[in-house]
Design a protein around this motif. Structure first.
Motif, PDB file in Angstrom:
ATOM      1  N   TYR A 116       0.852  -1.187   0.000  1.00 28.56           N
ATOM      2  CA  TYR A 116       0.000   0.000   0.000  1.00 28.56           C
ATOM      3  C   TYR A 116       0.892   1.243   0.000  1.00 28.56           C
ATOM      4  O   TYR A 116       1.708   1.433   0.902  1.00 28.56           O
ATOM      5  CB  TYR A 116      -0.894   0.013   1.238  1.00 28.56           C
ATOM      6  N   ILE A 117       0.702   2.093  -0.998  1.00 32.88           N
ATOM      7  CA  ILE A 117       1.460   3.336  -1.103  1.00 32.88           C
ATOM      8  C   ILE A 117       0.486   4.489  -0.847  1.00 32.88           C
ATOM      9  O   ILE A 117      -0.305   4.842  -1.715  1.00 32.88           O
ATOM     10  CB  ILE A 117       2.134   3.485  -2.479  1.00 32.88           C
ATOM     11  N   HIS A 234       0.776  13.308  -1.643  1.00 28.06           N
ATOM     12  CA  HIS A 234       0.019  12.138  -2.087  1.00 28.06           C
ATOM     13  C   HIS A 234       0.661  11.500  -3.318  1.00 28.06           C
ATOM     14  O   HIS A 234       0.454  10.313  -3.583  1.00 28.06           O
ATOM     15  CB  HIS A 234      -1.426  12.543  -2.381  1.00 28.06           C
ATOM     16  N   SER A 235       1.444  12.259  -4.046  1.00 31.30           N
ATOM     17  CA  SER A 235       2.147  11.750  -5.230  1.00 31.30           C
ATOM     18  C   SER A 235       3.475  11.099  -4.876  1.00 31.30           C
ATOM     19  O   SER A 235       4.392  11.065  -5.693  1.00 31.30           O
ATOM     20  CB  SER A 235       2.377  12.888  -6.238  1.00 31.30           C
ATOM     21  N   VAL A 236       3.588  10.544  -3.689  1.00 29.84           N
ATOM     22  CA  VAL A 236       4.839   9.956  -3.210  1.00 29.84           C
ATOM     23  C   VAL A 236       5.365   8.884  -4.159  1.00 29.84           C
ATOM     24  O   VAL A 236       6.584   8.714  -4.292  1.00 29.84           O
ATOM     25  CB  VAL A 236       4.647   9.390  -1.785  1.00 29.84           C
ATOM     26  N   TYR A 237       4.482   8.180  -4.845  1.00 31.38           N
ATOM     27  CA  TYR A 237       4.934   7.131  -5.765  1.00 31.38           C
ATOM     28  C   TYR A 237       5.684   7.706  -6.960  1.00 31.38           C
ATOM     29  O   TYR A 237       6.467   7.007  -7.608  1.00 31.38           O
ATOM     30  CB  TYR A 237       3.749   6.277  -6.219  1.00 31.38           C
ATOM     31  N   GLU A 238       5.466   8.994  -7.252  1.00 31.81           N
ATOM     32  CA  GLU A 238       6.198   9.669  -8.316  1.00 31.81           C
ATOM     33  C   GLU A 238       7.396  10.449  -7.790  1.00 31.81           C
ATOM     34  O   GLU A 238       8.446  10.484  -8.427  1.00 31.81           O
ATOM     35  CB  GLU A 238       5.270  10.633  -9.060  1.00 31.81           C
ATOM     36  N   LYS A 242      12.511   5.744  -5.782  1.00 34.51           N
ATOM     37  CA  LYS A 242      13.520   4.815  -5.261  1.00 34.51           C
ATOM     38  C   LYS A 242      13.031   4.152  -3.974  1.00 34.51           C
ATOM     39  O   LYS A 242      13.169   2.941  -3.791  1.00 34.51           O
ATOM     40  CB  LYS A 242      14.835   5.542  -5.010  1.00 34.51           C
ATOM     41  N   GLU A 243      12.435   4.959  -3.086  1.00 35.85           N
ATOM     42  CA  GLU A 243      11.934   4.413  -1.826  1.00 35.85           C
ATOM     43  C   GLU A 243      10.747   3.476  -2.064  1.00 35.85           C
ATOM     44  O   GLU A 243      10.611   2.437  -1.403  1.00 35.85           O
ATOM     45  CB  GLU A 243      11.541   5.541  -0.876  1.00 35.85           C
ATOM     46  N   VAL A 244       9.879   3.860  -3.002  1.00 37.77           N
ATOM     47  CA  VAL A 244       8.718   3.029  -3.319  1.00 37.77           C
ATOM     48  C   VAL A 244       9.169   1.696  -3.920  1.00 37.77           C
ATOM     49  O   VAL A 244       8.706   0.619  -3.516  1.00 37.77           O
ATOM     50  CB  VAL A 244       7.765   3.767  -4.271  1.00 37.77           C
TER      51      VAL A 244
END
Length: 257
Positions: A116-117, A234-238, A242-244
């Protein structure tokens, strides 16, 4: 001539069986190599490209779901269609509303674990809307169309959804966003997959779309392996691919076949 006793013969047979078993068994369990990425509301699958590139470079087989965002059932069906195309087990990853999708679709036999991201991990009787009332977010950007679809005000999108992306990229995504059926936010999940399958969770600490405390609640309740990213929108996946990707790879490596 000396013949072996019953005891020595039995011992030899047991030793031989152990050797054969050891030879047949793999030295270690292989990590899962299939990754399926599910996007959330108001966006499409293209936002996964930075994560996709890292995973492909690291030797994973990656597929993306392009769900229509027209109903929860249709979005789950689109995800299962991709799962059915796989040649083996997978790690199923969801961002935002995509978390609700993988919580349902994750019951599929192909799925070994969930990631879950900044995503919703609903329990029985919960909806995104009801949990949002318990843990209010900090955006007022949501607009409803006459036919009951939702989108984010493009003027607010960069600051509310994508504050840690370059401004030009955030503005492009604001104008490329996919309107999402309002009904998906009240969908119920009868059998949450995180109750029976291991999960990993990334909390975006500066998220304005999903309250970070709600994300922490989801992660703690599911006993997820959890990481928190400072300053992440909220755009952490972008913004933090690298962390994702590292979190997804951890799930793959620990979800041995």
């Amino acid at each position: 001539m000396r013949f072996p006793t019953f005891r020595s013969a039995a011992a030899q047979a047991a030793a031989t069986l152990c050797l054969l078993t050891a030879a047949a068994a793999p030295a270690f369990a292989a990590p899962v190599k299939n990754i399926v990425l599910v996007h959330g509301a108001f966006v499409g699958g293209a936002g996964w490209r930075p994560v996709y590139n890292i995973l492909i470079k690291d030797g994973y087989r990656v597929k993306l779901v392009q769900e229509p965002l027209t109903s929860f059932n249709e979005d789950v069906t689109a995800t299962k269609r991709v799962l059915d195309s796989l040649d083996g087990p997978c790690v199923l990853v969801g961002h935002s509303y995509g978390g609700a999708i993988i919580t349902e679709a994750g019951n599929d036999d192909h799925v070994k674990s969930l990631v879950y991201i900044a995503a919703h991990a609903l329990d029985v009787g919960e909806t995104e809307a009801s949990n949002g009332k318990k843990y209010p977010n900090s955006t007022k950007a949501v607009i409803k169309t006459p036919d009951n679809f939702l989108y984010l005000n493009p003027a607010d999108y960069p600051s509310d959804f994508a504050a840690d992306l370059p401004r030009a990229q955030a503005e492009f995504e604001a104008n490329a966003q996919m309107p999402t059926s309002a009904a998906v936010f009240t969908a119920l999940i009868p059998d949450p997959a995180w109750k029976t399958k291991p999960s990993w969770y990334m909390v975006a600490k500066a998220d304005k779309i999903i309250n970070p405390d709600l994300e922490r609640m989801y992660a703690a309740r599911a006993h997820s392996h959890t990481v928190e990213i400072d300053g992440a929108s909220h755009s952490v996946y972008e913004s933090h691919p690298k962390e994702v990707a590292a979190l997804i790879e951890q799930a793959a490596q620990q979800s041995a076949q």
